[in-house]
Design a protein around this motif. Structure first.
Motif, mmCIF file in Angstrom:
data_model
loop_
_atom_site.group_PDB
_atom_site.id
_atom_site.type_symbol
_atom_site.label_atom_id
_atom_site.label_comp_id
_atom_site.label_asym_id
_atom_site.label_seq_id
_atom_site.Cartn_x
_atom_site.Cartn_y
_atom_site.Cartn_z
ATOM 1 N N ALA A 120 75.492 14.088 33.702
ATOM 2 C CA ALA A 120 76.523 14.201 32.641
ATOM 3 C C ALA A 120 77.459 15.354 33.010
ATOM 4 O O ALA A 120 77.021 16.497 33.180
ATOM 5 N N ALA A 121 78.746 15.052 33.195
ATOM 6 C CA ALA A 121 79.735 16.067 33.585
ATOM 7 C C ALA A 121 80.390 16.648 32.326
ATOM 8 O O ALA A 121 80.082 16.239 31.199
ATOM 9 N N LEU A 122 81.331 17.572 32.540
ATOM 10 C CA LEU A 122 82.002 18.197 31.401
ATOM 11 C C LEU A 122 82.678 17.162 30.496
ATOM 12 O O LEU A 122 82.596 17.262 29.265
ATOM 13 N N VAL A 123 83.316 16.147 31.081
ATOM 14 C CA VAL A 123 83.989 15.149 30.229
ATOM 15 C C VAL A 123 82.980 14.419 29.342
ATOM 16 O O VAL A 123 83.277 14.084 28.186
ATOM 17 N N ASP A 124 81.769 14.171 29.862
ATOM 18 C CA ASP A 124 80.746 13.491 29.054
ATOM 19 C C ASP A 124 80.273 14.401 27.926
ATOM 20 O O ASP A 124 80.121 13.966 26.781
ATOM 21 N N LEU A 125 80.071 15.663 28.269
ATOM 22 C CA LEU A 125 79.648 16.626 27.246
ATOM 23 C C LEU A 125 80.714 16.722 26.146
ATOM 24 O O LEU A 125 80.397 16.725 24.949
ATOM 25 N N LEU A 126 81.976 16.749 26.554
ATOM 26 C CA LEU A 126 83.065 16.864 25.571
ATOM 27 C C LEU A 126 83.067 15.657 24.637
ATOM 28 O O LEU A 126 83.264 15.797 23.423
#
Ligand code: SF4
Length: 424
Positions: free
Chosen positions: A190-196
């Motif tokens: 899970a990358a930053l965009v997924d976390l966001l």
């Protein structure tokens, strides 16, 4: 977060400068001055509270433990690996006692595992910091942080969401995502965009702001998500450090000026109202007149709304500490001043460009001279007459002018009343 845990152990927080039984210093070692500040804070506290137990943690405790052991009055030194356990090393408040010599909880190596954090970082602001990541693998030649914080690791997704829900439930209107290199967030794929995306789905979360992010870690998907979102602030702080390609290379930065400009262009094409901040370092070894002139013209040309100016400070153990061609301190001071003045001019220009717009402003605690200030999503600081709005509320404000370096305006409609849950 340390404060939250200490409170649960029975400690009561007092303001810095008030008499205290315990001083916990979460230190910085990014410059020599930051380390001096730490030693000064110990001396200052012991002057009014000679009995105070002094615990030092953070980056300086990791990189300068031997030096700190010689500073009189320190009772406990806790390196990065054990930082969040600091409250466990303290006795109950009634049993605190100064030690004949400091106890050291320190390891040379720091875990590379993804992590969870205990508790919630309540702040006294309407904006809360939410840590998502730690460590850095980039090894910029001037930077001590990889040594102080260790290798990149991410906070588990569930634990970030747990704290985010808790903060939103306590009335915090804005979550500011922090870490050493947050664009490198990667928890089990899970990358930053997924976390966001997960954070945006929490109903009580109103605004999400990304703090400083390395330019090479901003993919087009992140810009598109930011542009389309009603919760993600149109704001980027992209550290440039220098506007000269030769210096950027010597700094071991991973981009050139042209690539940086390209990223800014892409961001602005999607978000014309973007607030854009940066960090600029002056006095890096070998920064001749020509290199500095390149920084100055780049800073003038790009649409920054502000920049932070840092003087280069040689940090022992870094690659840059071995470089020759040091820049004399008076030249560094003069260049810093020149850039700081330019930053003020750019900020005013950015604010001026917003006169006539009506934008949502999240208002902060505290009033000054009859005004309350708040921030827009693009990080414009806006002042309005204090009686017109409450702390923690979001109002649409029409910006009408500039006053004392702030945008000034009139609230026209309430977007969100303050939460009735008290901020801690
Ligand atoms: S990316 Fe930032 S934290 Fe990492 S080494 Fe470079 S300046 Fe330091």
């Amino acid at each position: 977060m340390l404060a939250d845990n200490l409170k649960r152990q029975g400690y009561r927080l007092v303001e810095f400068g008030e008499e205290t039984d315990l001083l916990v210093l979460n230190t910085c070692s990014v410059t020599e001055n930051a380390e001096k500040d730490c030693r000064y804070a110990v001396r200052k506290t012991l002057r009014h509270s000679p009995h105070a137990f002094v615990a030092v943690t953070g980056c300086y405790a990791q990189t300068g433990a031997t030096q700190l052991q010689k500073v009189p009055g320190i009772d406990l030194i806790v390196g990065t690996q054990f930082k969040m356990n600091l409250p466990d090393y303290l006795p109950a408040p009634a049993k605190l006692q100064k030690q004949p010599e400091p106890e050291l909880r320190h390891s040379r190596t720091i875990d590379r595992e993804d992590f969870v954090l205990p508790g919630t970082a309540y702040s006294d602001s309407t904006r809360a910091l939410l840590k998502i990541q730690d460590g850095c693998d980039f090894m910029c030649s001037f930077c001590l942080i990889p040594f102080a914080r260790g290798r990149e690791r991410s906070r588990t997704l569930d634990d970030v969401l747990r704290e985010a829900r808790d903060l939103a439930a306590h009335g915090y209107r804005e979550l500011v995502l922090t870490g050493v290199n947050i664009g490198q967030y990667d928890y089990k794929g899970a990358a930053l965009v997924d976390l966001l995306r997960e954070l945006e789905a929490i109903p009580d979360v109103t605004r999400i702001r990304i703090s400083s992010i390395e330019p090479t870690t901003v993919p087009p998907a992140l810009l598109e998500q930011m542009a389309a979102s009603t919760k993600l602030c149109h704001y980027l702080h992209l550290p440039l450090q220098s506007g000269d390609d030769g210096i950027l290379q010597a700094m071991n930065r991973r981009y050139g000026v042209r690539e940086y400009e390209e990223l800014v262009k892409q961001a602005l094409a999607l978000m014309p109202d973007l607030g854009l901040g940066t960090d600029l370092m002056v006095g890096f070894p070998g920064e001749d007149e020509n290199a500095f002139a390149n920084t100055l013209t780049t800073a003038e040309r790009l649409p920054f709304s502000y920049f932070h100016v840092f003087s280069y400070s040689s940090r022992p153990g870094t690659a840059a500490a071995r470089l020759d061609q040091p820049i004399p301190p008076p030249v560094i001071r003069q260049r810093s001043k020149q850039l700081a003045e330019l930053s003020r001019t750019k900020t005013l220009g950015f604010y001026q460009g917003q006169i006539g717009r009506t934008v949502p402003v999240l208002f902060e605690q505290g009033e000054r001279d009859g005004f309350r200030t708040g921030t827009t999503a693009n990080f414009t600081r806006v002042a309005v007459a204090a009686g017109a709005v409450e702390a923690g509320s979001i109002h649409n404000v029409t910006i009408t002018g500039i006053m004392d370096g702030l945008a000034y305006g009139h609230p026209v409609a309430t977007v969100l009343a303050p939460s009735h849950r008290p901020l801690l």
